[in-house]
Design a protein around this motif. Structure first.
Motif, PDB file in Angstrom:
ATOM      1  N   LEU A  45      25.102  35.773  49.409  1.00 58.96           N
ATOM      2  CA  LEU A  45      24.102  35.889  48.348  1.00 58.96           C
ATOM      3  C   LEU A  45      23.788  34.482  47.847  1.00 58.96           C
ATOM      4  CD1 LEU A  45      25.527  38.879  46.243  1.00 58.96           C
ATOM      5  CD2 LEU A  45      23.893  38.956  48.140  1.00 58.96           C
ATOM      6  N   SER A  46      22.524  34.125  47.899  1.00 55.32           N
ATOM      7  CA  SER A  46      22.115  32.781  47.475  1.00 55.32           C
ATOM      8  C   SER A  46      21.070  32.903  46.371  1.00 55.32           C
ATOM      9  CB  SER A  46      21.528  32.014  48.662  1.00 55.32           C
ATOM     10  OG  SER A  46      21.004  30.770  48.252  1.00 55.32           O
ATOM     11  N   GLY A  47      21.229  32.107  45.312  1.00 54.56           N
ATOM     12  CA  GLY A  47      20.260  32.151  44.219  1.00 54.56           C
ATOM     13  C   GLY A  47      20.576  31.096  43.183  1.00 54.56           C
ATOM     14  N   ASP A  48      19.658  30.934  42.247  1.00 53.57           N
ATOM     15  CA  ASP A  48      19.840  29.949  41.190  1.00 53.57           C
ATOM     16  C   ASP A  48      20.982  30.346  40.259  1.00 53.57           C
ATOM     17  OD1 ASP A  48      17.743  28.452  42.151  1.00 53.57           O
ATOM     18  OD2 ASP A  48      16.266  29.433  40.869  1.00 53.57           O
ATOM     19  N   ALA A  49      21.451  29.370  39.501  1.00 51.68           N
ATOM     20  CA  ALA A  49      22.492  29.642  38.507  1.00 51.68           C
ATOM     21  C   ALA A  49      22.004  30.690  37.512  1.00 51.68           C
ATOM     22  CB  ALA A  49      22.840  28.360  37.772  1.00 51.68           C
ATOM     23  N   GLY A  50      22.852  31.657  37.209  1.00 54.49           N
ATOM     24  CA  GLY A  50      22.529  32.667  36.211  1.00 54.49           C
ATOM     25  C   GLY A  50      21.638  33.779  36.693  1.00 54.49           C
ATOM     26  N   VAL A  51      21.315  33.807  37.985  1.00 55.10           N
ATOM     27  CA  VAL A  51      20.366  34.808  38.465  1.00 55.10           C
ATOM     28  C   VAL A  51      21.011  36.179  38.652  1.00 55.10           C
ATOM     29  CG1 VAL A  51      20.608  34.577  40.977  1.00 55.10           C
ATOM     30  CG2 VAL A  51      18.340  34.937  39.962  1.00 55.10           C
ATOM     31  N   GLY A  52      22.343  36.255  38.575  1.00 50.66           N
ATOM     32  CA  GLY A  52      22.999  37.556  38.632  1.00 50.66           C
ATOM     33  C   GLY A  52      23.821  37.797  39.877  1.00 50.66           C
ATOM     34  N   LYS A  53      24.185  36.744  40.609  1.00 51.30           N
ATOM     35  CA  LYS A  53      24.962  36.919  41.834  1.00 51.30           C
ATOM     36  C   LYS A  53      26.334  37.527  41.548  1.00 51.30           C
ATOM     37  CE  LYS A  53      24.688  32.515  42.739  1.00 51.30           C
ATOM     38  NZ  LYS A  53      23.906  32.126  41.549  1.00 51.30           N
ATOM     39  N   THR A  54      26.984  37.054  40.477  1.00 50.08           N
ATOM     40  CA  THR A  54      28.319  37.567  40.154  1.00 50.08           C
ATOM     41  C   THR A  54      28.273  39.052  39.803  1.00 50.08           C
ATOM     42  OG1 THR A  54      29.036  35.402  39.378  1.00 50.08           O
ATOM     43  CG2 THR A  54      30.304  37.299  38.628  1.00 50.08           C
ATOM     44  N   SER A  55      27.221  39.465  39.109  1.00 48.53           N
ATOM     45  CA  SER A  55      27.086  40.888  38.787  1.00 48.53           C
ATOM     46  C   SER A  55      26.941  41.727  40.046  1.00 48.53           C
ATOM     47  CB  SER A  55      25.871  41.105  37.878  1.00 48.53           C
ATOM     48  OG  SER A  55      26.121  40.600  36.605  1.00 48.53           O
ATOM     49  N   LEU A  56      26.227  41.191  41.041  1.00 49.97           N
ATOM     50  CA  LEU A  56      26.089  41.917  42.298  1.00 49.97           C
ATOM     51  C   LEU A  56      27.426  41.973  43.034  1.00 49.97           C
ATOM     52  CD1 LEU A  56      22.639  40.472  43.387  1.00 49.97           C
ATOM     53  CD2 LEU A  56      23.120  42.852  42.771  1.00 49.97           C
ATOM     54  N   LEU A  57      28.194  40.887  42.973  1.00 47.51           N
ATOM     55  CA  LEU A  57      29.541  40.918  43.567  1.00 47.51           C
ATOM     56  C   LEU A  57      30.407  41.965  42.874  1.00 47.51           C
ATOM     57  CD1 LEU A  57      30.338  37.100  44.015  1.00 47.51           C
ATOM     58  CD2 LEU A  57      29.374  38.696  45.686  1.00 47.51           C
ATOM     59  N   ASP A  58      30.309  42.018  41.542  1.00 45.54           N
ATOM     60  CA  ASP A  58      31.075  43.024  40.793  1.00 45.54           C
ATOM     61  C   ASP A  58      30.683  44.437  41.224  1.00 45.54           C
ATOM     62  OD1 ASP A  58      32.337  41.025  39.408  1.00 45.54           O
ATOM     63  OD2 ASP A  58      31.088  41.202  37.615  1.00 45.54           O
ATOM     64  N   PHE A  59      29.379  44.629  41.405  1.00 54.34           N
ATOM     65  CA  PHE A  59      28.897  45.955  41.809  1.00 54.34           C
ATOM     66  C   PHE A  59      29.450  46.322  43.179  1.00 54.34           C
ATOM     67  CE2 PHE A  59      25.669  48.698  43.812  1.00 54.34           C
ATOM     68  CZ  PHE A  59      25.655  49.748  42.896  1.00 54.34           C
ATOM     69  N   ALA A  60      29.456  45.355  44.103  1.00 55.68           N
ATOM     70  CA  ALA A  60      30.005  45.610  45.431  1.00 55.68           C
ATOM     71  C   ALA A  60      31.492  45.947  45.347  1.00 55.68           C
ATOM     72  CB  ALA A  60      29.784  44.391  46.321  1.00 55.68           C
ATOM     73  N   ALA A  61      32.189  45.286  44.431  1.00 53.86           N
ATOM     74  CA  ALA A  61      33.616  45.565  44.261  1.00 53.86           C
ATOM     75  C   ALA A  61      33.847  47.010  43.825  1.00 53.86           C
ATOM     76  CB  ALA A  61      34.211  44.599  43.239  1.00 53.86           C
ATOM     77  N   VAL A  62      33.002  47.488  42.924  1.00 51.55           N
ATOM     78  CA  VAL A  62      33.121  48.877  42.466  1.00 51.55           C
ATOM     79  C   VAL A  62      32.821  49.839  43.606  1.00 51.55           C
ATOM     80  CG1 VAL A  62      32.153  50.597  40.904  1.00 51.55           C
ATOM     81  CG2 VAL A  62      32.600  48.291  40.079  1.00 51.55           C
ATOM     82  N   LEU A  63      31.746  49.531  44.379  1.00 51.08           N
ATOM     83  CA  LEU A  63      31.428  50.376  45.536  1.00 51.08           C
ATOM     84  C   LEU A  63      32.613  50.449  46.498  1.00 51.08           C
ATOM     85  CD1 LEU A  63      27.770  49.311  46.462  1.00 51.08           C
ATOM     86  CD2 LEU A  63      28.511  51.438  45.386  1.00 51.08           C
ATOM     87  N   ALA A  64      33.238  49.297  46.746  1.00 50.09           N
ATOM     88  CA  ALA A  64      34.374  49.261  47.667  1.00 50.09           C
ATOM     89  C   ALA A  64      35.529  50.115  47.158  1.00 50.09           C
ATOM     90  CB  ALA A  64      34.832  47.813  47.870  1.00 50.09           C
ATOM     91  N   ALA A  65      35.840  49.965  45.869  1.00 55.23           N
ATOM     92  CA  ALA A  65      36.946  50.743  45.299  1.00 55.23           C
ATOM     93  C   ALA A  65      36.659  52.240  45.399  1.00 55.23           C
ATOM     94  CB  ALA A  65      37.163  50.328  43.850  1.00 55.23           C
ATOM     95  N   ASP A  66      35.404  52.621  45.122  1.00 57.32           N
ATOM     96  CA  ASP A  66      35.047  54.044  45.189  1.00 57.32           C
ATOM     97  C   ASP A  66      35.089  54.584  46.616  1.00 57.32           C
ATOM     98  OD1 ASP A  66      34.676  54.038  42.482  1.00 57.32           O
ATOM     99  OD2 ASP A  66      32.490  53.868  42.563  1.00 57.32           O
ATOM    100  N   SER A  67      34.945  53.679  47.593  1.00 60.44           N
ATOM    101  CA  SER A  67      34.939  54.100  49.000  1.00 60.44           C
ATOM    102  C   SER A  67      36.315  53.988  49.647  1.00 60.44           C
ATOM    103  CB  SER A  67      33.938  53.251  49.795  1.00 60.44           C
ATOM    104  OG  SER A  67      32.633  53.366  49.247  1.00 60.44           O
ATOM    105  N   GLY A  68      37.327  53.651  48.876  1.00 61.40           N
ATOM    106  CA  GLY A  68      38.670  53.527  49.421  1.00 61.40           C
ATOM    107  C   GLY A  68      38.886  52.253  50.205  1.00 61.40           C
ATOM    108  N   ILE A  69      38.127  51.229  49.893  1.00 60.13           N
ATOM    109  CA  ILE A  69      38.229  49.944  50.576  1.00 60.13           C
ATOM    110  C   ILE A  69      39.053  48.992  49.717  1.00 60.13           C
ATOM    111  CG2 ILE A  69      36.911  47.948  51.386  1.00 60.13           C
ATOM    112  CD1 ILE A  69      34.582  49.917  51.920  1.00 60.13           C
ATOM    113  N   ARG A  70      39.964  48.272  50.356  1.00 58.57           N
ATOM    114  CA  ARG A  70      40.810  47.336  49.635  1.00 58.57           C
ATOM    115  C   ARG A  70      40.015  46.056  49.352  1.00 58.57           C
ATOM    116  NH1 ARG A  70      46.682  45.110  51.779  1.00 58.57           N
ATOM    117  NH2 ARG A  70      47.383  44.191  49.795  1.00 58.57           N
TER     118      ARG A  70
END
Length: 928
Positions: A45-70
């Motif tokens: 994920l590439s973007g300017d500072a503050g554009v929301g990349k970390t929030s997207l990483l957090d969202f992916a982390a939640v998806l992974a946890a819900d899918s049984g992914i470590r």
């Protein structure tokens, strides 16, 4: 959890909402889905500072946890960037317990690299192989998602190893998701790896995000934040924090560069801090100048013998457009960061240098001079006040208020400071939507000059605030007329505050609705030298007493409308629209009024936008575009509520109530009329009382209650009289004549027509010509009705749809009574058709009743159809042609339950009990 969540090491909660990130969310779902069902992948994920990349990483982390992914996660840190394998240790920490299960060679290499054992330093390829083996081993029981944030801050060793690992994940149930800032150098080799660009939010998404977090914010402040943030989510959420109460109620005094929260400072100042001092000083000059004048910056650099901004360009902070000689900051918040990093002394020196170099540009010179001045200085304050007034004439009302407030700060305590504060309060109230901030500024003005004979601007602001608050019309009128009389020269047509006072006094007189209020203002205007301003002179006649308008003044009003095409001042556009509103000229003002609305939506003159919405709503009502009128009025009423403008709501509520009355929602109409009376009576706001009478009269006419209609129309202007300074009489002229005829008051109806002829009312507009001719045809036995019949068929008259249909109905009813049945049917049929198209159900019922009386048979279904609302009618016709509730709902963008409810209400109106009967009843009526 915040939209832009804080960083987490392992498990995280899902963000509440990722507004405007539907595409990115879909990409992340696909990535996580592939891990759970097969070989993984890599995505950057590439973007300017503050554009929301970390929030997207957090969202992916939640998806992974819900899918049984470590989940394995690491974040680069500038404080650990020099520690070899620091990031790799952070990433693999949960798996280190499994290292002993690797081959001795790989286990030893990984232990040494991570500082868990001793030995010779391993090669990076060997470490990468060990990491891959460890991941493969860990993924045998559970798929893995590696998340790495802030790639540029990874230590060199970790970055190089992870770059190797990213290219060797094929075949493993492991995926790597990483984020980096666009343009930031990194040791992580991104070549040939898939990259998803995280762009700034769209305007729509940015607005939704900002309002979801900060719903109480003036439109002007919201516009400023949107323009500054440029779709950056972190900026949208953090910029309001240091503003505090200014985000909700401001009188133009937002700082030139917005302050940054601590979080934003960390994001946007990192590159600036490393610049050489001379380059930073040049950037500060460019930031404070704010115009992007590249030649100015280069001239300063040349005079100082410096290289200029090359290093700032290389750092990606600014861009220089040689062809346009324009310098732009890569993001507006970089400009704010530069100002934040400067000291107050550096800023004053920069402003002083800019003022010196811009001496040939009065406005820029005055502003920079004011910003460089520390102590009160009347000369500088007066200069800035003139700049404010010049900006106001050009339509920059927000800038004018800002400059007035700064001028007040620079004014020595006394009359000058008091006047400038009061002027800012007034402009803030009537232009920028800051009515609730006016009392504070007025109190400051009073303290600055507490004695008698205060500045006129204070009286203007006070009168305006009284009118919009709990004060009454008479008190506001006395306050302003007394203040004008006390002026040293109350005849100076060049005195801008005096002219503004007279505009305010005109509005006070209009809302008062009494002739005795008008005489002083007309005297004040007539004695202005060398002559009254043209629009002020026009407004005093056309808006005050249009029935007695001279042909010469009517021509001047038309010339004023014709000149609106190039007009940029929202206030002048609105005042011109108001001047011709009772002359049926608003259609010619549509484009300028729409510009005024857009200006307000973009953070400009809010009150002008409100008035423009109501003027266009009024025009849409009179020209038969009722749904559009309701939308315009609804937007204006929302703005009134948001900014505390109670008085300004009534013209909008009048239009909404007239639509309700015409369409048969009598309870809504009469409730509005009652609200108007309750508000207007203690304030002696006579025009609001006239609005209430108009609403009740139209509702009564729709129900055939002609006695009530007559008394309400006569309350606005008695029969046989077009009362002076009662402009609303022109809108109810036909109401009074029609009600008088139906109640046997033929003499009163004839007298009213005679009064119209005496005033030559028919020459004011085509609509009034229609109304006067129709009224004469039914009240004067010797009238040549062929003239009216010719006029009824003239091209363009159908634009006054409701008035024209009412004339067809009134004239058709008259023809039926004098036994001209065939002609009557033609008129009545035309009326019924227009009423049906408008959704004016009570009026269609009246027309159908007259048609039946003329011998035409109308089916019960047709009569019942006239009582339906437009939406009910459309649903009934669709149902009659065989559409299911679900199909109707999809076609009309409703829910099936709503369709079912409407049909439940339709059946009794049509005298049926089943859907089959509906088909039979409406089989011959065409679907629109």
């Amino acid at each position: 959890m915040d939209w832009l969540s804080s960083r987490h090491d392992q498990a995280v909660a899902a963000p509440v909402d990722l507004i405007g990130r539907e595409l990115e969310i879909q990409q992340l779902r696909l990535l996580v889905g592939r891990i759970a069902t097969g070989p993984g992948d890599t995505l950057l994920l590439s973007g300017d500072a503050g554009v929301g990349k970390t929030s997207l990483l957090d969202f992916a982390a939640v998806l992974a946890a819900d899918s049984g992914i470590r989940l394995l996660r690491a974040t680069g840190s500038q404080f650990e960037a020099e520690i070899s394998y620091a990031a790799l240790h952070q990433l693999l920490l949960p798996c280190l317990i499994e290292v002993p299960r690797l081959s001795p060679l790989l286990a030893g290499a990984l232990n040494v690299a991570l500082g868990l054992g001793e030995g010779s330093p391993p090669g990076q390829l060997l470490v990468a192989s060990a990491v891959l083996a460890l991941l493969q081993q860990a993924a045998t029981e559970q798929p893995l998602l590696l998340i790495v944030d802030d790639l540029p801050w990874l230590d060199r060793a970790s970055a190089l190893v992870l770059g190797m690992v990213a290219r060797r994940l094929a075949g493993l149930p492991v995926a790597l998701l990483a984020a980096c800032r666009t343009g930031e150098p990194s040791f992580f080799d991104q070549g040939n790896l898939p990259v998803a660009r995280v762009a700034p939010l769209s305007e729509e998404a940015a607005t939704e995000l900002l309002t979801s977090r900060y719903p109480v914010m003036t439109a002007r402040v919201q516009r400023r934040l949107l323009d500054t943030a440029l779709g950056n989510p972190l900026a949208l959420l953090e910029l309001p924090v240091p503003l505090g109460d200014m985000a909700r109620a401001v009188a133009g005094n937002l700082p030139g560069t917005l302050p940054l929260s601590h979080r934003l400072q960390n994001v946007f100042t990192s590159r600036v801090r490393s610049l050489p001092t001379p380059v930073f000083e040049l950037l500060l000059l460019a930031a404070l100048d704010g115009t992007g004048d590249l030649r100015l910056v280069r001239a300063i650099a040349a005079d100082r013998g410096e290289e200029g901004l090359s290093s700032a360009e290389r750092a990606g902070l600014v861009r220089a457009d040689e062809s346009a000689a324009q310098l732009t900051f890569r993001h507006p918040l970089i400009r704010s960061a530069i100002v934040e990093l400067s000291t107050s002394e550096q800023r004053r020196q920069a402003h002083a240098e800019l003022a010196s170099r811009l001496a040939d540009q009065p406005e820029r010179h005055a502003w920079h001079l004011a910003e460089a001045t520390e102590e009160p200085d009347e000369q500088v304050a007066a200069l800035l006040q003139e700049v404010a007034r010049a900006n106001l004439r050009r339509g920059d009302s927000v800038g004018a208020v800002t400059e007035l407030l700064r001028a007040a700060e620079l004014s020595p305590s006394g009359k000058g400071r008091s006047g400038r504060l009061a002027e800012a309060a007034y402009l803030g109230a009537i232009v920028t939507g800051d009515l609730r901030d006016a009392p504070r500024l007025l109190e400051q003005a009073r303290r600055a000059y507490p004695g008698p004979g205060g500045p006129l601007s204070a009286a203007v602001a006070g009168a305006y605030h009284l009118l919009h608050g709990d004060g009454d019309v008479d008190t506001a009128h006395r306050l302003l007329t007394t203040a004008i009389d006390e002026q040293d020269d109350p005849r100076d047509a060049h005195n801008k505050v005096l002219v503004e006072a007279l505009y305010t006094l005109l509005m006070i007189c209009f809302f008062g609705g009494r002739a005795d209020l008008w005489q002083p203002v007309q005297t004040f205007i007539d004695r202005l030298l060398p002559r009254p301003p043209e629009l002020l002179a026009i407004l005093s006649k056309t808006f005050g007493d249009p029935a007695r308008l001279t042909p010469a003044m009517l021509a001047r009003a038309d010339a004023s409308v014709a000149a609106l095409g190039q007009q940029v001042s929202p206030a002048r556009i609105i005042r011109t629209g108001i001047a011709v509103s009772y002359l049926d000229r608003l259609s010619a003002c549509r484009e300028p009024l729409q510009r005024a609305i857009q200006h307000g939506r973009e953070g400009g003159a809010i009150t002008s936008a409100i008035e423009a919405l109501f003027l266009l709503g009024q025009d849409a009502f009179h020209t038969g575009r009722w749904d559009e009128a309701q939308q315009l009025v609804d937007e204006g009423l929302r703005l009134c509520e948001a900014h505390g403008y109670d008085l300004m709501t009534w013209p909008g509520r009048l239009t909404a109530a007239l639509i309700a009355a015409a369409r048969g929602d009598f309870s809504k109409a009469t409730d509005t009329a009652q609200d108007m009376d309750a508000w207007a009576t203690p304030r002696r706001a006579g025009i609001i009382g006239a609005y209430a009478s108009h609403i009740r009269g139209l509702a009564a006419l729709g129900q055939g209650d002609f006695e009530t209609a007559f008394h309400n129309a006569a309350a606005i202007s008695p029969p046989g009289v077009l009362a002076p300074y009662a402009p609303h009489a022109l809108w109810v002229f036909h109401d009074l004549v029609e009600a008088a005829i139906h109640t046997g008051r033929n003499a009163e109806a004839a007298a009213h027509v005679a009064a119209a002829r005496d005033c030559h009312l028919d020459r004011l507009s085509p609509r009034l010509r229609l109304v006067v001719l129709a009224s004469a045809a039914i009240t004067e036995p010797r009238t040549d009705v062929t003239v009216l019949e010719q006029v009824l068929t003239e091209p363009g008259h159908d634009r006054w749809a409701f008035d024209l249909a009412r004339i067809h109905l009134t004239y058709g009813s008259h023809l039926r009574r004098i036994k001209r049945t065939t002609d009557a049917r033609r008129q009545l049929t035309a009326a019924a058709e227009v009423f049906r198209r408008l959704g004016a159900a009570p009026w269609e019922t009246r027309a159908n009743s007259e048609l039946r009386a003329s011998g035409i048979t109308i089916t019960k279904a047709e009569a019942g159809l006239a009582s339906l609302t437009p939406q009910q009618r459309q649903i009934a016709l669709l149902a009659a042609t065989g559409h299911t509730n679900k199909e109707i709902a999809a076609r009309l963008f409703l829910s099936p339950r709503t369709v079912s409810t409407h049909l439940y209400q339709v059946f009794p109106k049509l005298g049926i009990t089943s859907r089959a009967a509906l088909r039979d009843a409406l089989a011959d009526i065409p679907l629109e």
